[in-house]
Design an enzyme around this catalytic site. Structure first.
Site, mmCIF file in Angstrom:
data_model
loop_
_atom_site.group_PDB
_atom_site.id
_atom_site.type_symbol
_atom_site.label_atom_id
_atom_site.label_comp_id
_atom_site.label_asym_id
_atom_site.label_seq_id
_atom_site.Cartn_x
_atom_site.Cartn_y
_atom_site.Cartn_z
ATOM 1 N N ASP A 56 0.842 -1.198 0.000
ATOM 2 C CA ASP A 56 0.000 0.000 0.000
ATOM 3 C C ASP A 56 0.880 1.252 0.000
ATOM 4 O O ASP A 56 1.674 1.469 0.913
ATOM 5 C CB ASP A 56 -0.903 -0.014 1.236
ATOM 6 C CG ASP A 56 -2.105 0.893 1.089
ATOM 7 O OD1 ASP A 56 -1.925 2.042 0.653
ATOM 8 O OD2 ASP A 56 -3.229 0.456 1.406
ATOM 9 N N SER A 100 -7.148 4.444 -1.121
ATOM 10 C CA SER A 100 -6.908 2.999 -1.169
ATOM 11 C C SER A 100 -8.162 2.178 -1.435
ATOM 12 O O SER A 100 -8.074 1.071 -1.974
ATOM 13 C CB SER A 100 -6.262 2.532 0.141
ATOM 14 O OG SER A 100 -4.955 3.044 0.261
ATOM 15 N N HIS A 163 -10.368 -2.633 6.740
ATOM 16 C CA HIS A 163 -9.814 -1.390 6.204
ATOM 17 C C HIS A 163 -10.011 -1.299 4.689
ATOM 18 O O HIS A 163 -10.563 -2.196 4.052
ATOM 19 C CB HIS A 163 -8.329 -1.292 6.576
ATOM 20 C CG HIS A 163 -7.791 0.098 6.557
ATOM 21 N ND1 HIS A 163 -6.704 0.470 5.786
ATOM 22 C CD2 HIS A 163 -8.190 1.220 7.207
ATOM 23 C CE1 HIS A 163 -6.455 1.751 5.979
ATOM 24 N NE2 HIS A 163 -7.326 2.229 6.825
ATOM 25 N N THR A 165 -8.154 -1.449 1.905
ATOM 26 C CA THR A 165 -7.638 -2.381 0.895
ATOM 27 C C THR A 165 -8.300 -3.753 0.958
ATOM 28 O O THR A 165 -8.750 -4.265 -0.068
ATOM 29 C CB THR A 165 -6.108 -2.492 0.995
ATOM 30 O OG1 THR A 165 -5.538 -1.202 0.722
ATOM 31 C CG2 THR A 165 -5.550 -3.495 0.002
ATOM 32 N N GLU A 227 0.258 -1.964 25.281
ATOM 33 C CA GLU A 227 0.825 -2.693 24.139
ATOM 34 C C GLU A 227 -0.081 -2.614 22.917
ATOM 35 O O GLU A 227 0.393 -2.624 21.791
ATOM 36 C CB GLU A 227 1.030 -4.168 24.521
ATOM 37 C CG GLU A 227 2.305 -4.457 25.292
ATOM 38 C CD GLU A 227 3.515 -4.576 24.384
ATOM 39 O OE1 GLU A 227 3.443 -5.312 23.377
ATOM 40 O OE2 GLU A 227 4.523 -3.921 24.673
ATOM 41 N N PHE A 282 -5.149 -9.751 15.617
ATOM 42 C CA PHE A 282 -3.983 -9.589 16.483
ATOM 43 C C PHE A 282 -3.857 -8.202 17.123
ATOM 44 O O PHE A 282 -2.900 -7.968 17.867
ATOM 45 C CB PHE A 282 -2.712 -9.884 15.675
ATOM 46 C CG PHE A 282 -2.741 -11.228 15.007
ATOM 47 C CD1 PHE A 282 -2.534 -12.403 15.725
ATOM 48 C CD2 PHE A 282 -3.001 -11.330 13.638
ATOM 49 C CE1 PHE A 282 -2.572 -13.631 15.100
ATOM 50 C CE2 PHE A 282 -3.039 -12.568 13.012
ATOM 51 C CZ PHE A 282 -2.818 -13.721 13.746
ATOM 52 N N ASP A 331 2.066 2.433 3.734
ATOM 53 C CA ASP A 331 1.221 3.612 3.549
ATOM 54 C C ASP A 331 1.078 4.408 4.836
ATOM 55 O O ASP A 331 1.171 5.643 4.831
ATOM 56 C CB ASP A 331 -0.151 3.160 3.055
ATOM 57 C CG ASP A 331 -1.120 4.311 2.846
ATOM 58 O OD1 ASP A 331 -0.906 5.088 1.906
ATOM 59 O OD2 ASP A 331 -2.081 4.425 3.622
ATOM 60 N N HIS A 335 2.187 8.349 5.312
ATOM 61 C CA HIS A 335 1.234 9.390 5.711
ATOM 62 C C HIS A 335 1.766 10.235 6.854
ATOM 63 O O HIS A 335 1.416 11.418 6.975
ATOM 64 C CB HIS A 335 -0.103 8.760 6.118
ATOM 65 C CG HIS A 335 -1.030 8.488 4.984
ATOM 66 N ND1 HIS A 335 -1.446 9.470 4.108
ATOM 67 C CD2 HIS A 335 -1.642 7.349 4.575
ATOM 68 C CE1 HIS A 335 -2.267 8.947 3.208
ATOM 69 N NE2 HIS A 335 -2.390 7.657 3.462
#
Length: 468
Positions: A56, A100, A163, A165, A227, A282, A331, A335
């Site tokens: 991307d 995208s 997302h 893509t 985390e 994840f 990507d 950005h």
């Protein structure tokens, strides 16, 4: 400022003086590449398997910088050794420079769409829910075609699985931001959010592999940790649904063998022989950048780890499979103006391509590597061959200020490296010296034009292919 840099140039140049420049080197290089090209034989077979890699925002300059980063100017990335190369135009149905979602729709569905729409044709305007419900406006993706042909299908992404893509692989939406119900206006009440389409509708619910991030759009009232914080750029599901549990229930009720994994330990330890459907979520939002992810048992996997697991599951189908792999953090880093992060993520994607090339046979598997759009990254000046791609290029002869080899056309506030000063009784904008930390993952390269963030570029992208 120049005296500070001049010794550095000569130290690096001296260290790199072993780089060959003799006539024989260039002649042999040309002869070897010509011989390699002449050995290419057209493969007229039909591919059993297809793996499509999408870097991307990985435009040509990003590829060049990755090549130099990994091995120097004459190095070749694994996909640069593929025998077939082409160029891809990236404009969308209504914009010169795409986002995208519309470019992914074109890649996976073969039809150019309007900016910020997913899996629908150009008759659907942005945010037009009712238009997106018309069956004739809804596009078929490569994954749906593969499934109808009796093949397996799935995707791997370092982004949220909902997302821009991965979305067009399974969803139809008038707005890429409708990942969950929390970002949908009342006028879109008749439309289903992208996450629900993934789990509840076809082809999403029949995809054999779904690996990436996005827990907060799948599970209501998800909580963040140090985390794994919540992604403030995305929506957070609040309707009481737990789509991960719904995914598991659907597979159980249909008598399908599945595994759900959420960390490195589980991904490495799931039983491939007993898994025909693999879901791995994840992170609450996007996965961590490769250089900062926790590589321990409780951490997030690399893109190569996910690709390896995906191939193990998908290749069980004797009819073949389709797999899409997105390196989305290329990507994300661009950005933010973090060139080194972007290049490092591009290098990570190349590692995943290398793994796939080693685990597949070009006689029955088509590997394609490309991008959905470029960014405004530029490679500048006349730096010495063999120097660090993230270092100083030269000192400007105009303002006597150093400048970096990499810069951007557009960027966010962190890339506005200018100050105002008075010179000869007039006020001028003065460019700041890049400093000494240009090799840092956190360094933001200078941009000519300041926006809220680095914008996409509108140039062509390269397509590399190997196999049937």
């Amino acid at each position: 400022m120049f005296p500070r840099i001049l010794p550095v140039f000569f130290v690096i140049y001296a260290a790199k003086c072993t780089l060959r420049t003799d006539q024989q080197f260039w002649t042999e290089l040309a002869e070897n590449e010509l011989a390699e090209a002449l050995q290419v034989k057209w493969n007229l077979g039909v591919a059993k398997n297809v793996i499509l890699f999408v870097g991307d925002g990985m435009g040509p300059n990003t590829v060049t910088a990755t090549r130099i980063y990994k091995g120097g100017e004459s190095h070749r990335l694994v996909y640069e050794k593929f025998p077939h190369v082409g160029l891809l135009k990236t404009y969308s149905a209504n914009k010169m420079v795409p986002d995208s979602s519309c470019s992914a729709t074109a890649l996976f569905c073969g039809v150019k769409a309007n900016q910020e729409t997913i899996g629908v044709d150009a008759s659907v305007k942005h945010k037009d829910c009712s238009a997106s419900l018309r069956p004739e406006a809804r596009l078929k993706s490569l994954a749906s075609i593969a499934l109808k042909a009796g093949k397996s299908a799935g995707f791997v992404t370092t982004m949220r699985v909902t997302h821009a893509t991965p979305g067009p692989i399974y969803a139809h939406s008038a707005d890429r931001k409708w990942e969950c119900e929390d970002k949908m206006p009342a006028s879109a009440a008749a439309c289903k959010d992208i996450a629900r389409q993934l789990v509840e509708d076809w082809p999403g619910k029949d995809l054999q592999v779904i690996l990436g991030g996005g827990r907060q759009v799948l599970v209501s009232n998800s909580t963040g940790t140090k985390e794994d914080p919540l992604d403030t750029w995305s929506c957070i599901r609040k309707d009481g649904k737990d789509l991960i549990k719904e995914y598991q229930k659907d597979k159980h009720d249909r008598g399908l063998r599945y595994s759900y994994v959420s960390n490195n330990k589980q991904l490495k330890g799931f039983d491939v022989d007993q898994t025909d459907y693999l879901l791995g979520i994840f992170a609450n939002g996007h996965l961590k950048y490769e250089h900062e992810r926790n590589k321990g048992p409780e951490g997030m996997p690399s893109i190569s780890d996910m690709v390896e697991a995906a191939i193990k599951v998908l290749r069980k189908n004797k009819n073949g499979y389709f797999l899409m792999v997105e390196g989305g953090n290329v990507d994300m880093a661009h950005h933010r103006g973090w060139a080194k992060r972007a290049i490092d993520e591009s290098a990570a994607l190349e590692g995943a391509v290398r793994l796939a090339a080693a685990h597949t046979d070009p006689r029955d598997t088509l590997l394609v590597v490309t991008s959905d759009h470029t960014h405004t990254l530029s490679i500048n000046g006349y730096p010495y061959r063999g120097t660090d791609i993230f270092d100083i290029a030269q000192t400007s002869k105009y303002d006597n200020v150093n400048y970096t080899t990499l810069s951007y056309g557009t960027g966010g506030p962190g890339s506005m490296k200018y100050s105002v000063k008075t010179e000869h009784n007039r006020t001028v904008a003065a460019r700041e010296d890049p400093g000494v930390n240009t090799d840092s993952f956190d360094y933001q390269q200078i941009a000519a034009i300041t926006l809220d963030e680095n914008s996409h570029g509108g140039g062509d992208v390269v397509v590399y292919a190997r196999g049937s």
